[in-house]
Each structure stands twice: as C-alpha cells, then as structure tokens.
Write a protein that holds these residues in place. Sequence first.
Motif, short mmCIF file in Angstrom:
data_model
loop_
_atom_site.label_atom_id
_atom_site.label_comp_id
_atom_site.label_asym_id
_atom_site.label_seq_id
_atom_site.Cartn_x
_atom_site.Cartn_y
_atom_site.Cartn_z
N ALA B 172 0.83 -1.21 0.00
CA ALA B 172 0.00 0.00 0.00
C ALA B 172 0.86 1.25 0.00
CB ALA B 172 -0.92 -0.02 1.22
N LYS B 173 1.95 1.21 0.76
CA LYS B 173 2.84 2.37 0.85
C LYS B 173 4.26 1.88 0.58
CE LYS B 173 -0.19 5.31 2.85
NZ LYS B 173 -0.49 6.68 2.45
N LYS B 174 5.04 2.71 -0.10
CA LYS B 174 6.42 2.31 -0.33
C LYS B 174 7.36 3.49 -0.51
CE LYS B 174 4.74 0.86 -4.86
NZ LYS B 174 3.41 0.33 -4.56
N VAL B 175 8.62 3.26 -0.23
CA VAL B 175 9.66 4.23 -0.59
C VAL B 175 10.73 3.46 -1.34
CG1 VAL B 175 9.28 5.81 1.36
CG2 VAL B 175 10.93 3.94 1.59
N ASP B 176 11.47 4.19 -2.16
CA ASP B 176 12.52 3.57 -2.98
C ASP B 176 13.51 4.68 -3.32
OD1 ASP B 176 14.12 2.27 -4.77
OD2 ASP B 176 12.50 1.58 -6.08
N HIS B 177 14.65 4.68 -2.65
CA HIS B 177 15.61 5.78 -2.87
C HIS B 177 17.04 5.26 -2.93
CE1 HIS B 177 12.68 8.95 -2.49
NE2 HIS B 177 12.22 8.41 -1.37
N THR B 178 17.89 6.10 -3.49
CA THR B 178 19.30 5.76 -3.60
C THR B 178 20.11 6.64 -2.66
OG1 THR B 178 19.00 5.07 -5.88
CG2 THR B 178 21.25 5.59 -5.20
N TYR B 179 20.99 6.00 -1.92
CA TYR B 179 21.84 6.69 -0.94
C TYR B 179 23.29 6.38 -1.30
CZ TYR B 179 17.39 6.59 1.52
OH TYR B 179 16.07 6.72 1.84
N TYR B 369 7.66 9.06 7.49
CA TYR B 369 7.03 10.32 7.05
C TYR B 369 5.89 10.05 6.08
CZ TYR B 369 9.64 13.88 9.47
OH TYR B 369 10.12 14.70 10.44
N GLN B 370 6.11 9.07 5.21
CA GLN B 370 5.04 8.77 4.27
C GLN B 370 3.80 8.24 5.00
OE1 GLN B 370 4.29 6.09 0.43
NE2 GLN B 370 6.25 7.16 0.52
N LEU B 371 4.05 7.47 6.06
CA LEU B 371 2.93 6.93 6.84
C LEU B 371 2.39 7.94 7.85
CD1 LEU B 371 4.66 3.50 7.53
CD2 LEU B 371 2.49 3.77 6.28
#
Lengths: 343, 762
Positions: B172-179, B369-371
């Motif tokens: 339902a909710k997701k994050v996907d980032h590059t560090y 934060y998204q949640l």
Amino acid sequence: MRPFKYANASNPAAAIKIVTADPAARFLGGGTNLVDLMKEDVMHPSQLMDVTRLKFSVIEKKANGLSIGGTASNAVTANHDLVRENYPLLSMAILAGASAQIRNMATNAGNLNQRTRCTYFYDANMPCNKREPGTGCGALHGVNKNHAILGWSEKCVATYPSDMAVALAALNAVVQVEGSGNTKRNIPFADFHRLPGEHPEIDNTLKHGELITSIDLPENRLAEKSYYLKVRERSSYAFALISVAAALETNGNRIKDVRIALGGVAHKPWRARIAEQWLRGKEPTQANFRAAASAELKHAKPLGQNKYKVGLAAKAIVRALEGAMQGGTYGAMEADSTTTNQN
Amino acid sequence: MSETGKPISRVDGRMKVSGKATYAAEFNQPNMAYAFPVRATIAKGKIASMDDDIIRKELGVIAVISYKNAYKLKPLDMQAQMKAGAAFLGENLPPLQDNVVHYPGQFVAVVVAETYEQARAAAYKLKVRYTADKAAVDLRTELPKSTKPKMFMGEEAQVNEGKAAGPLAASAKKVDHTYSTPVEHHHPMEPHATVAVWEGTDRLTLYDATQGVGLTSAIAAYFFGLHQENVRVVAPFVGGGFGSKGLWLHTLLVAIAAKAANRPVKLALTRQMMQTNVGHRAATIQRVAMGTDAAGQLNVLRHHTDTYNNLTQFFEPSGKQTLVLYKAPLREVTYNVAHLDRSTPTFMRAPGETPGTFALECAMDEMAYQLKMDPVEFRIKNHTAQDPVKGHDFSSEFLVECYRTGAERFGWASRSMEPRQKRQGKYLVGYGMATATYPGGRSAASVKVLMNNKGNVTVMTASIDIGTGTYTVLAQTAADALGVPVEKIDVKIGDSSLPPAPLAGGSQTTASIHPAALDACVLLRKELVSIAIADPGSKLNGSKPEDIGFANGKLFVKGNEDRSETYLNILNRAKRNEIEACATTLPVSGAGLTVPSALCTPSQTPPEQNSDIKQYAFHSFGAQFAEVWVDEDFGTIRVKRVTSVQDVGRIMNEKTARSQIIGGVIFGIGAALMEATEYDKRWGNPVTRTLADYHVPVHLDVPPIDVHFIGKPDPHISPIGARGIGEIGITGVSAAIANAVFNATGKRLRDLPLTPEKFFES
C-alpha cells in the motif's frame, strides 16, 4: 626532505645578502608551511635563514597607524591590545585561522608568504604549474570544489589560504620590505599578492631576498563595525570555503566607508571593490548589501565543482556586513558554528 | 564488591599520558637502519625501468630494493595460507615480487638508509618509469562490468535476489531511494610502523602496530617460510586501528628490507601512505526500497549495494543490518561489485553497518514520514525479537527498551513531525533518530594466569589493547575471579609468544578472552584449594573443596569465615614460588562453553559444531538520537547533542565502555558531516592526502553525548555476559543526523558527507 643548510640570522643586512646571493635560499619564520612543503618534496631550498630572532617582532603605534612586526607571531598579534582595540577585524581573522599551536609558531611575514593548499600543488606526482611551470593545472578539470571562482587563469585555479591576509586587504595594509644593500620599499597590500595569469609559480611581488620587516596598518574609523566571517566544513581548523572581512564607517544612516575582502575565492585576497563602490553613500540595509554582493559576484566564473561558492559568497558578504553593523564581537568567526554559547 | 563494571580509569592511562607506553616505532634497536617506500604514480601497468643504481650512490643509502632484487617470498596460495592461519592479508599482493602495478600508491621499491631523512630524500629522487594501461578508477563508470559475488565471509551474499519486486508492487505504501557514501579512511592517531629484527635467517621479531600479534606472526611466518613460533610479534600499545591494522604490506616490506640490509630496520608510514597502503572503507551506492500495508506493517525490505574491490574478496557489506532488523516477511539483499584499480578496500569500524545503517535508517525515516507515523513508533511497530532470516531468537535483546529509554532521555516527545518548525536565531533545529546494530562476535582464546608468593597476579594472553581498555577490564575480571585488588594484577598482552587470542577486530576481544581469563582464575583457585585442604598445617585442612569460598586474597570455609587462610600462606607453606593455570574457551554453548586446556592452545570450533549458533542469533542493538542546527544560508550543519542508548550485554567497565561509544558517535559525526576521500577521475589517485584535507571532527564539532547502557548480561554469549562494544557506537549515527537535517529543513540529503555544497545541490 633534501639536505639543506640552516643558519640563524643575527643581522638583517647579512641575512638578506646571503639569501639574495643564492636563488634557492629561503627565509624561515615559524616553518609551519615551508617545512611541510620540504617534507612533501614540493620545495627544496638549499639553505634556510631563520629570521625569527631578528628584532622585527615589535608591535607599536606609528604616526598614522600601527606597525606590526614581520616576525611577531600570529598569536601575539591577534591578542595584542593595540590590535584588538584598533583593528579587531585583523584579530578576528587571525584567530579564525589554523590552530592555537600553529598560530603560536607562525609569523606575520610567513603568513603572507604561505603557499596555496591546493592538493595538486602538494602532490609532487601531479601536474601543477605553480609547483612545476609547464606541467598543467591538475585542478582545472579535476577535484576543484575548494578552488577559485574569481580571477583564475587556465594556468592555475588555486586559492590563497590565509585568513589574516583577507583582513589586511580590507584594512589597506602596507607591507614594508628590506632588500640587499639596505634598500627599503613599501608595497600596498593590494599589490602584494597577485593573480595567477601566465605565471602562477609567482605568488606575490616580493623580490628574491627581500624580507618583510613589518606590516603597517593605517588609521581608520572602522573598528566599531568590523566582522570576519568564515564558512568552513568543520567548526575549526579548516581552510575557508568562503571568508569575508567586512568593515563599515557610517555617517548618520549612510555608509561613509566600507571595506569588503573575500577569502577562498581567488589566488589572492579578493578586495570586493565593485560591492564597496556600490554601497558607498547608500543606506546599510540588507537589500543594499544583497545588491552589492550580487554586483560583485556577477563576475564570478565557477569551475566544475564549485558553483555553490558563488551563492555562498553572496550570502556570506551580506551576513558579514550585517555582523559588522551589529558591531562584530570577538568569537564572531564562530558565527558559522552552532556549538558555541549553547548547552 | 565486584570490580567488574566499575568505572575505573585505565590502568595504563598514566603510562600513556607520561610517554612511558612504548609504541611500535619507539622500539629502537642498536645499529638500526631506516626504510622509506617508493609508491607507484600510475593506477595500472608495469614498471618499465628505474634508476636504482643511481640512488644506491646517494648519501647514507644501504639498499634499494625492488622487484629486481627483493627476497622471493612464498607465493600466494589460499589453501596453504588458510591452513597456516595466514589467509587474512590486507591485500593479496606480496610486496616487490613482480613489476605489475595494481593501484596508485602501491609500493614499488623501498630505500634503506642510515637515517630516516636520508632514506626519504633518496626515495623521493628514485625515478621509476612505467608503461601505463587504461585503468578502472571510477565506480559509476565501472559498474556495468560489475559481478555478483556469491559469498561474503562464508555467508550467502545475494539473498532472495529478484523476490522483492512483487511484494513491493503489492504494498500500500512504499519508498525507494538511492543513498551514497564516500570512501573513508581509518586514520588512527598512531601511524602504522614496524621495526624488523632478524636473528640469523630463521628467527624474526617484529615490533608492529597491529590489531593482531598472532595474525601478523602467522602471515609473516608463511611468506618467509619460517616456523610460526620463530616469528615473534610485539605490540604492547597500539594507538588505534579501526580495522586498518591487520597485516598490510609494509610489515613484510620492512622484513625484506631488514634481511637485505642485514640490520634491524624501522619503517613508519606517513599520513599520505595511510591514504593508499593500509585499506579504506569503499564507497557505496545503495538503493533501499520498502513496502508496508496501510497500517505501517512492513511487507518487504530490499537493499541493493553497488561497490568495488581490488586484490581481495572483501567488499563493503552494507546490506548486513537489513538481514537483522525489523519484522518483514521478505527481504532481498544484493550486491554488485565492480573492480577498481584503487588501493584495497578493507574492514573499517562497523564494516557494512556504518554505510548500511545510513541507507536503511534514512529510508525508514522516509517511510515513517510517508505513513505520517512517528519514526520511533514505526520502528517499534516493526520490531522483531527473532533473527528475521534464520528464525532464531536473539541471545539477548532489549532494542525496544533502547528506543523508549532513548526517546525519554533525549526529549523526543517535544519534536514536531512537521519539518521547519523549530528555530534558534538564524538556525533551523531538527531531531532525528536511527537504530544501531552490530553482531556479537566471539572466538577461541587462551589465557594464562600466574600468582606468585608475593601476592602478585599476572594475566597473560596474546590479545591487544588498541585503545579500548583491554588491560583495564582484564585486570577487573581477574580481580573478581581471584578476590584480589586490581592493583595487584599485572596484565601482559600484545606479544605473540603469549597464549593465543583473536585479533582485536569484529568487537570480539572482551567476549572471547574474558571467559578464558575467568576459567583460568577458577583453575588457579582450585589448585590453591587442593593445596590448602591437603595441608595439615592449614586451617582449611580436611574441608571439602565445594565448601571453600574466597575473598580479599584469602580462602575460607563458607559459614565459618574464621577458618581462613591467605593465598600467600598457602603458597609459602607449600614452598611454591608461584602457581599458574591456563584456560581456553571455545565458542560453543552450554557446559562445553569453556574447555580448560593445560596446553593453552585453542582450536577454532567449526561453525557447524557450534551448537548455540544454531539456537541463537548474537547481536547488539541500540538507538541513536541527534539534534542538529542548520544554517541554511551556508549549508553548515552542526550536531548539538546526541543520545546513544546501547544494549550490548554486561558492561565490564562503565568508563571505558562509555568512551568506546562516545568514540563511535564521534566517528559517526565525522562520517555524517565531513569525512570523505576524493579521487581524481583521470589518474585515480587520492586528492585528499593528509589530515588537512581529510576532515575529522575537531573538539568544537563534538557536542555533549549522553550514553546509556541497558546493561543486561547476555546469558548465552559466555558466562561473563558481555558482547563487544567497539563498533556499534558508530552505526546509525549518520542516519540520525541526516534524519534530523530533514526534520530541521525539509531537505533529504542522501549523499554523505553532508558538506555545505550538498545542501545547495539538493
């Protein structure tokens, strides 16, 4: 480090004569930079003439200002009552530089003669026109986020590292030098350091064998409104990304005199004359400070990795002028540090 | 009262601050010469020629050694090296054996001279000509050619590859980032140094700044074809290591030099050499994705790392913590490893977890934060009490208590979730937090304890004090186990001729050697008891051993303490000048946890025989909280305070333990805000060469650091109950700071370090 001769000068004329006669000889002050460069195999002097025991360490009032000795230490100069009272900008700038240990060793003349901290200059295996003319500039298309945005040439994009010199540029200091045959001359500070042009191997306009005996500071009415701001990657003991020496004299709500010099932007302390010109006679408002800063930095030419410096310099000029208007205080060089005065 | 746990000052502190502690470079020898290495100035290719004959005529020069004339070392042979305990070489490149250059800065020659200055001057003058090949110097350029290693240190490297995509898409909710994280260097205070002394051709002594005397001895013995007992390595004091003081080539180089010169030779590395010749933490590009249900329960974690290696199989294992933290039905952890012609990456304080917790814990914050969920509560909601991959219980785990205690001590409740809500003058203020974790390691170790008839006790083991407090805590353990004051205990470590102990790496020294020290003391007491009860002249004569207690340098009959006798009397009457006992601990569980051995020789238990590893997962945990103040005009970020709550088992010495965590947090502040080694993309050389360029925090960058320990002993790691503490302090710190910067400014900075220009580029 290559073998070299060492002598302790007791007589200025004799010391100057010896150094003048040998193109590879160098004067030695605190040695905080020169000795490092010798260990790194960047400089190979044939002999070092230690001038720290010559009687050029006096700080005294003169007819139209103050004279600070060439061999006085940075620490003594910064903490001298006459300097603190009359030229707090100089005091703040010196104390923003290096570490307490280095300031105890470093001399004023040596500070003006220090070399760039460009790492291509320090690495004897890298191209560097300043170290070895004709080899090219390693930083021009290399790692250059700490390099110049003003006044650079294709031959060299290094910056001048001193904090002290940025304040001296703003204060219209005059460098007193003595050469062989008892010849004396003075060099206005603006003419002392030079831009790289075609000859980045030449940092300044001293002739070989000339010794800095003192630095004269003309009288001014800037002491009450002076501020030295240094932005750096850590709270202390780092060279400036940008530094600003700012000082003002106001008449009512008008700017009568203003001095702005920048560090970390050019091959020499950069006197921001366009910004000064813009401000003279105007009101000391933030809007005017901003306009002046952007007029100065319109001419900036950032390199591949240092575009951030242009905006940073503009904001630093504004903040430094504001700090000066508020009557800069000792410790102001820590303005970028949030770790003081709290907790 | 128990000595263990007391915050006593270091027993060697006075020696250190008064200059009486002798470090490797200070072991000057009669007739000693000095070596200075010459380093390659290209990244890849071959040495075409060098003017070594000219340099031999320079003032004071004794020898110029290169591939042309160097002693032929035994060649690399992983099987044979494993057998000899000599596999763990910093880089698989025995020095000066051929003319091939693998990276800028590689040792290509060494000059030996009468003085250091002569050796250095001659080395600078030595002209070396190369035929250069095209080199691989930039990670992003080389990534298309990267490979997927199957294994890392005996564990599967690629876990559930490709399996996260489905659950992510269904979340339902997701994050996907590059560090991304930069190259970092260890830079211990004490530069690496070795003094090599040969006696004949078959005995070698190395005074070496090392994290492992046994390791160094085994590797040197292997490459010179010597018996290991004939290679003595001495390192009573080591000024920090952080993973950089395993065995690197300069130690072999100086032994080659000493052999050629037929004299003792000293070699001390410069800071510049420490940028190229003793390892570094490799840069990483990490992509972290996670998905939750609508209520914030994690469905899936995915952590992919791009990094590189050279000259060993080691690569930065930054997915490690993602296999340990949080309850999620599926997790995918993968690596792509490129080859770079750059000096060799190695272990550096919390290898894997340091960059890995930056990526994972920033992503956790982004997910929270998204949640619109408090980051602490989000973590507690997804907490796991079992190893989420292996399914084992943790041996001892109080992570939720770390979160709660940390939040309370820090004042987390006053934080506004919404960024940019708090100001102090011109600064924006933010709070951030992150989870800390590091494995609880343990290896075989032997400790010998000797008591003499003057009442002095000597504890001996070939362990190392790299600044951690090994001397001090060993004295505390022995003091308790024998009932004598700490002042009566002399600890002898840092010498390969002592009973074997593991290298000081992987945060395992305390967990490994203290059970053995305790057992050796128990054995020693048993012998005292048996002497006493058998002695008609003793008040204890005729008692049963199990009825004898001990305290204050005496044995006594329990319940009848008038029947007591001092250790000294027992020894004197028995006409014994001294007695000794040795114990070995093997990392196996239950009754077999310690195996007393008169021979003092541990043998490593194969993991498959290690029953408790099948039953428990050994990990330490913690929670890091940070407050930052950000000057938006300048992009300058200062850390104002840190709270670090740690669950690391029993605390052996509250003071030295606290120092370890403070040191780790400072390391984390460095990683977050300033530490980075930059390389020129044309030539591959480090442009950051000295501590003037490679910034570490100065005093003014270090805020008040509140350290709190949960302090509950781990009942399964050993009878002592202490897990390691050397590395966990750094983990999570850079994420807590970056998360605080977001809370302050609303800017997500995902590329370390957070220097001012990053702020303007984001």
